[in-house]
Design a protein around this motif. Structure first.
Motif, short mmCIF file in Angstrom:
data_model
loop_
_atom_site.label_atom_id
_atom_site.label_comp_id
_atom_site.label_asym_id
_atom_site.label_seq_id
_atom_site.Cartn_x
_atom_site.Cartn_y
_atom_site.Cartn_z
N LYS A 149 -95.24 -15.13 -40.00
CA LYS A 149 -95.67 -16.26 -39.19
C LYS A 149 -96.72 -17.08 -39.91
CE LYS A 149 -96.88 -16.95 -34.39
NZ LYS A 149 -97.43 -16.28 -33.23
N LYS A 150 -97.71 -16.36 -40.45
CA LYS A 150 -98.85 -17.03 -41.06
C LYS A 150 -98.44 -17.82 -42.30
CE LYS A 150 -103.64 -16.19 -41.70
NZ LYS A 150 -104.56 -16.23 -40.74
N LEU A 151 -97.60 -17.21 -43.12
CA LEU A 151 -97.22 -17.87 -44.38
C LEU A 151 -95.92 -18.67 -44.24
CD1 LEU A 151 -98.09 -14.96 -46.87
CD2 LEU A 151 -99.53 -16.85 -46.12
N LYS A 152 -95.41 -18.73 -43.02
CA LYS A 152 -94.17 -19.47 -42.74
C LYS A 152 -93.03 -19.06 -43.67
CE LYS A 152 -96.35 -23.48 -40.65
NZ LYS A 152 -97.79 -23.20 -40.83
N LEU A 153 -92.84 -17.74 -43.78
CA LEU A 153 -91.80 -17.22 -44.67
C LEU A 153 -90.54 -16.96 -43.83
CD1 LEU A 153 -94.05 -14.66 -46.56
CD2 LEU A 153 -93.19 -16.82 -47.46
N SER A 154 -89.81 -18.01 -43.55
CA SER A 154 -88.71 -17.86 -42.60
C SER A 154 -87.64 -16.88 -43.08
CB SER A 154 -88.09 -19.22 -42.30
OG SER A 154 -87.69 -19.79 -43.52
N ASP A 155 -87.52 -16.66 -44.39
CA ASP A 155 -86.47 -15.77 -44.90
C ASP A 155 -86.88 -14.30 -44.93
OD1 ASP A 155 -84.93 -17.94 -45.29
OD2 ASP A 155 -85.38 -18.14 -47.44
N MET A 156 -88.14 -14.03 -44.63
CA MET A 156 -88.59 -12.64 -44.78
C MET A 156 -88.12 -11.76 -43.64
SD MET A 156 -92.32 -11.25 -45.82
CE MET A 156 -93.09 -11.00 -44.25
N ARG A 157 -87.59 -10.59 -44.01
CA ARG A 157 -87.16 -9.63 -42.98
C ARG A 157 -88.39 -8.95 -42.38
NH1 ARG A 157 -83.59 -5.37 -45.67
NH2 ARG A 157 -84.31 -4.31 -43.82
N THR A 158 -88.28 -8.63 -41.09
CA THR A 158 -89.41 -7.92 -40.47
C THR A 158 -88.98 -6.59 -39.85
OG1 THR A 158 -89.07 -9.15 -38.44
CG2 THR A 158 -90.75 -10.00 -39.94
N ASP A 159 -87.68 -6.24 -40.04
CA ASP A 159 -87.26 -4.90 -39.58
C ASP A 159 -87.59 -3.89 -40.67
OD1 ASP A 159 -85.38 -6.00 -41.28
OD2 ASP A 159 -83.68 -5.00 -40.31
N ILE A 160 -88.87 -3.75 -40.90
CA ILE A 160 -89.40 -2.96 -42.02
C ILE A 160 -90.26 -1.86 -41.42
CG2 ILE A 160 -91.02 -3.05 -43.98
CD1 ILE A 160 -88.50 -4.63 -44.61
N PHE A 161 -90.01 -0.59 -41.84
CA PHE A 161 -90.72 0.52 -41.20
C PHE A 161 -91.50 1.41 -42.16
CE2 PHE A 161 -86.78 -0.25 -38.66
CZ PHE A 161 -87.40 -1.05 -37.72
N THR A 162 -91.42 1.11 -43.46
CA THR A 162 -92.20 1.91 -44.40
C THR A 162 -92.94 0.96 -45.36
OG1 THR A 162 -90.47 2.02 -46.11
CG2 THR A 162 -90.44 3.75 -44.42
N ILE A 163 -94.02 1.49 -45.93
CA ILE A 163 -94.82 0.70 -46.87
C ILE A 163 -93.96 0.28 -48.06
CG2 ILE A 163 -96.87 0.76 -48.37
CD1 ILE A 163 -97.89 1.16 -45.66
N GLU A 164 -93.13 1.22 -48.53
CA GLU A 164 -92.30 0.95 -49.71
C GLU A 164 -91.34 -0.21 -49.43
OE1 GLU A 164 -92.62 1.93 -52.72
OE2 GLU A 164 -90.80 0.91 -53.40
N ASP A 165 -90.69 -0.18 -48.25
CA ASP A 165 -89.77 -1.27 -47.90
C ASP A 165 -90.51 -2.59 -47.76
OD1 ASP A 165 -87.73 0.50 -47.97
OD2 ASP A 165 -87.45 0.64 -45.80
N ALA A 166 -91.74 -2.52 -47.25
CA ALA A 166 -92.55 -3.74 -47.10
C ALA A 166 -92.82 -4.32 -48.48
CB ALA A 166 -93.86 -3.41 -46.39
N LYS A 167 -93.17 -3.44 -49.41
CA LYS A 167 -93.48 -3.90 -50.78
C LYS A 167 -92.26 -4.59 -51.39
CE LYS A 167 -94.14 -1.70 -55.14
NZ LYS A 167 -94.23 -0.39 -55.76
#
Ligand SMILES: Nc1ncnc2c1ncn2[C@@H]1O[C@H](COP(=O)(O)OP(=O)(O)OP(=O)(O)O)[C@@H](O)[C@H]1O
Ligand SMILES: [Mg+2]
Length: 288
Positions: free
Chosen positions: A257-275
């Motif tokens: 939301k903050k960086l307006k990254l419309s393509d970024m996935r948010t169904d992320i559940f681990t630090i590694e996947d977030a990275k």
């Protein structure tokens, strides 16, 4: 299909006309080998629901069909316990035998199995929870650490070799290391034997990483059901009913939301996947 719950309702109130229902018209299905996460605010009815599934509680209304048979109609409880093993909240409080081998063998003995088969199951079950049989069999369950006691209690249920294993907050009160170890053992059991698992937890990270599908209970009703991605996309609703989403998922949503990254996935559940996701989005931005 392995388990089908149909129009299940339950009241603890002896006066069923009082309409004071703890479970309200619950319907869901579970396939063989599925890992189901069951979540809900405290008092929402999770423990009550799972106790109906192994006939510890006889529901007021509805059907629970396992392998094509409605277990609410079965009188022989042993038949049900062979199919559905339930590990209670704080199961170590129910240890009672003099030594660990006796405690773990209590269930299989009750099934009327012969001595060799009981021994085989006790050894196997202790191995599954990473307790060395020779080292532990003669020890008193009351002289173990809390984490070891919990393993013994879980071994007692595994020794019944159930088709469906239900765990009611198995990691509550354990330290982070013991928690990870226990979860790994549960995952191993599922991978090795295709065991069907229903896990209750207040830890959303745990549920998100483990479950194929999540059931959400609120005031005795099944209010939301789906994959972790689907369920944890309902963050505002979950918050309304006193639940959260995994911390890392929340960070990703805020970042998007903050960086307006419309393509970024948010169904992320681990630090590694977030990275990985952040690096991917950054690469795409750099190329542009
Ligand atoms: N033996 C009982 N007799 C009467 N009411 C009960 C009994 N057990 C539970 N309840 C009530 O049923 C409701 C659901 O309780 P339950 O233990 O199923 O919730 P839960 O979702 O497992 O909660 P928690 O997360 O705190 O373990 C609560 O309002 C509780 O007070
Ligand atoms: Mg409970």
């Amino acid at each position: 299909m392995l388990l089908q719950v149909k129009n299940l309702s339950h009241t603890y109130d002896p006066d069923i006309k009082s309409n004071n229902y703890t479970l309200k018209d619950i319907n869901f299905e579970v396939q063989k080998g599925e890992f189901i996460g069951l979540i809900g605010h405290t008092g929402s009815g999770k423990s009550t629901l799972v106790q109906t599934l192994n006939a510890l509680i006889h529901p007021t209304k509805g059907e629970i069909i396992i392998d094509g048979q409605d277990i609410t109609k079965i009188k022989n409880l042993k038949e049900i316990r062979k199919k559905v093993g339930l590990v209670f909240q704080y199961p170590e409080h129910q240890l009672f035998e003099e030594n660990i081998a006796a405690d773990v063998s209590f269930g299989p003995k009750n099934l009327g199995l012969n001595e060799d088969e009981v021994d085989r199951r006790v050894k196997q079950a202790l191995e599954w929870v990473n307790l060395d049989y020779e080292e532990f069999k003669d020890r008193s369950p009351f002289r173990l650490s809390g984490g070891q006691q919990r393993r013994v209690a879980i071994a007692g249920v595994l020794a019944m070799e159930p088709e469906i294993l239900i765990l009611d907050e198995p990691t509550a009160g354990l330290d982070p290391k013991a928690r990870v170890e226990l979860i790994n053992e549960i995952v191993n059991l599922k991978d090795k034997f295709g065991l069907t698992i229903i896990l209750i937890s207040h830890r959303m990270e745990e549920i998100a990483q483990l479950a194929d599908r999540i059931l959400v209970l609120e005031s005795g009703k099944l209010v939301l059901e789906g994959s972790p991605s689907y369920v944890f996309d309902h963050d505002s609703y979950l918050e309304e009913i006193g639940l959260g989403i995994p911390q890392i998922t929340s960070v990703m949503k805020r970042l998007k939301k903050k960086l307006k990254l419309s393509d970024m996935r948010t169904d992320i559940f681990t630090i590694e996947d977030a990275k990985q996701e952040i690096l991917k989005v950054k690469r795409v931005k750099d190329v542009r």
